[in-house]
Design an enzyme around this catalytic site. Structure first.
Site, mmCIF file in Angstrom:
data_model
loop_
_atom_site.group_PDB
_atom_site.id
_atom_site.type_symbol
_atom_site.label_atom_id
_atom_site.label_comp_id
_atom_site.label_asym_id
_atom_site.label_seq_id
_atom_site.Cartn_x
_atom_site.Cartn_y
_atom_site.Cartn_z
ATOM 1 C CB SER A 1 -37.951 60.680 107.199
ATOM 2 O OG SER A 1 -38.075 61.570 108.286
ATOM 3 C CE LYS A 2 -44.981 62.113 103.233
ATOM 4 N NZ LYS A 2 -45.502 63.333 102.623
ATOM 5 N NE ARG A 3 -37.574 62.262 111.629
ATOM 6 C CZ ARG A 3 -36.432 62.736 111.196
ATOM 7 N NH1 ARG A 3 -36.039 63.918 111.585
ATOM 8 N NH2 ARG A 3 -35.675 62.045 110.375
ATOM 9 N N GLY B 1 -40.165 66.909 106.116
ATOM 10 C CA GLY B 1 -40.812 67.564 104.973
ATOM 11 C C GLY B 1 -41.275 66.541 103.964
#
Ligand code: GLU
Length: 489
Positions: free
Chosen positions: A253-255, A257
């Site tokens: 997820s965005k978390r 990268g």
């Protein structure tokens, strides 16, 4: 002889091209190329709320950037089009009609309220939530009359009893009992076809022989293979690619990268590194080689070698790999790749950069060992484009730690001025400057850090004397003077 290979990549244009999707596309494409097959691009845009033309364009662009060329697709057409699901509604309707007529599907009139109540009841009894098939036993002629009279109905697939095995080249044969499969909805009450239905219609019509897609679709496969059966069509062979996980072992997820391919392109990751790294998410050339080319991929790719276990996507390793590719580039090529980023960062115009090409090549050479992406060059060399009396200082405190820093700059400038009239020879100046500092009893950091701050605004970076050569004598002398003034105040 086995049938010619036809594989597809079938993105939904509801977002930018995800790196997981890019990997799916790469594996399908490599498989087609390896087997002299056809790679089809199909746009699954049946969700009108979330699908956009912009996302479709971005996906096509992303694939093209990776170097993936499709043989049939929405933009180039082909013998089995249309290649956009939104353009095929009449076909889906006709197929649904045939499936119902053959008794493999039926209209279901249950209201949402009834289905919600059913689900709640099943949940309270801790049972699996499935449709109870109330409408499965309706008389077909009667049901057809109700539909004709305008009553709202969905069309459900009638799951037959039994067991099915499908070939999965990654997970081994996947066996499932039909009891696990719900009488799923093929067509919604507004007449729109569902994903599972369209996929099978398309894969059949497009003659797809192998379906390689992400593991998240494994839950859909039983529903789909039963429909193949009902349509009297041969089942394709499957390969469910392992999930891509963050370094924390959780879904990417965005978390953890960037997850959009475009983000890596925009940051200036070399394309070959992106292809290489994405392929390593579940596949390896052999036990040892980490770096491989796209030609090696195509010559060696076999779906059977893809691992079943989740693939850990490590952004640090990705950056490392980007740097490895970047260092292999000729300086000229690297300069071409970095130039748009330098211009994009507003450091100077493209024309100016072209005019100062020889100088820019020296700049690139100085930084080549230090940067990992094309995008990293611009912020590192921003100081070269600043006004001599307005260098942005990031590390002022570090330089101020050294006693008499301002005086050091003044003295060094005075010593330097007569020595750089004919230009800067970095190697000669390095030795002479170090000797100068030592004679004055200066520890090297007490010399280097203030000088570097004055010239570049930071205390670490490329070799100081290479930096001086890039700046040129007038700028060096001016910056030393301004630096001394600022440090003294
Ligand atoms: N459209 C689906 C997706 O974007 C892919 C469907 C498939 O590959 O079967 O996830």
């Amino acid at each position: 002889m086995s049938k010619p290979v036809r594989v597809r990549f079938a993105p939904s244009p509801t977002g930018k091209l995800h790196i997981g999707g890019a990997r799916t596309a790469l594996f399908n494409w490599a498989y087609a190329r390896r087997h002299g097959g056809t790679f089809v691009l199909r746009i699954e845009d049946t969700d009108p709320e979330r699908s956009t033309k912009e996302f479709e364009r971005a996906i096509l662009e992303g694939l093209a950037w990776l170097g993936i060329a499709w043989d049939e697709g929405p933009d180039i057409g082909g013998p089995r089009g249309p290649y956009r699901q939104s353009e095929k509604y009449p076909q889906y309707r006709e197929i649904a009609r045939r499936v119902v007529a053959a008794g493999h599907a039926y209209p279901c009139f249950c209201s949402t309220e009834r289905l919600d109540a059913l689900r709640a009841e099943q949940e309270s009894r801790k049972e699996r939530q499935v449709y109870d098939r109330r409408c499965a036993g309706l008389d077909p002629a009667l049901a057809a009359r109700r539909v004709a009279a305008g009553e709202q109905a969905v069309i459900r697939f009638r799951v037959p009893p039994g067991e099915t095995v499908c070939i999965d080249h990654i997970r081994g044969d996947v066996r499932f009992s039909h009891e696990e499969v719900d009488d799923w909805v093929m067509v919604r009450s507004d007449g729109s076809p569902t994903y599972n239905f369209c996929v099978v219609c398309d894969d059949v019509e497009m003659g797809i022989t192998h379906v390689f897609r992400g593991e998240e679709h494994l839950v859909n496969t039983p529903k789909q293979v039963l429909l193949y059966r009902a349509l009297g069509q041969p089942m394709p062979e499957f390969g469910h690619l392992p999930l891509m996980l963050g370094t924390d072992g959780k879904k990417l997820s965005k978390r953890t990268g960037d997850t959009a391919l475009q983000d890596y392109r925009d940051k200036g990751f070399p394309r070959a590194a992106v292809v290489n790294f994405l392929c390593l998410q579940g596949w390896a050339l052999d036990g040892t080689s980490v770096l491989f080319s796209v030609d090696q991929l195509v010559a060696n790719f076999d779906i059977k070698d893809v691992q079943k276990a989740g693939a850990i996507f490590d952004p640090e390793k990705f950056r490392w790999m980007a740097g490895e590719y970047l260092r292999q580039e000729a300086t000229e090529t690297l300069a071409d790749h970095c130039a748009p980023f330098v211009v994009g960062a507003g450091l100077c115009g493209a024309d100016e950069l072209a005019r100062r090409r020889a100088w820019f090549l020296e700049v690139v050479k100085t930084e080549q060992a230090r940067i990992q992406t094309y995008g990293e060059l611009a912020p590192r060399i921003a100081y070269l484009f600043q006004r001599d009396d307005a260098v942005a200082w990031a590390d002022e405190a570090a330089a101020r730690k050294h006693a008499h820093a301002a005086q050091t700059l003044r003295d060094y400038r005075e010593w330097l001025a007569p020595r750089v009239g004919g230009g800067i020879d970095a190697a000669a100046l390095r030795d002479a400057s170090k000797a100068w500092a030592q004679e004055r009893g200066l520890k090297l950091p007490a010399f280097f850090q203030p000088v570097r701050l004055a010239l570049c605004g930071v205390v670490n970076g490329a070799d100081l004397f290479d930096v001086m050569a890039l700046l040129g004598a007038p700028a060096v002398l001016a910056r030393l003077a301004h630096g001394a003034e600022r440090l003294a105040s």
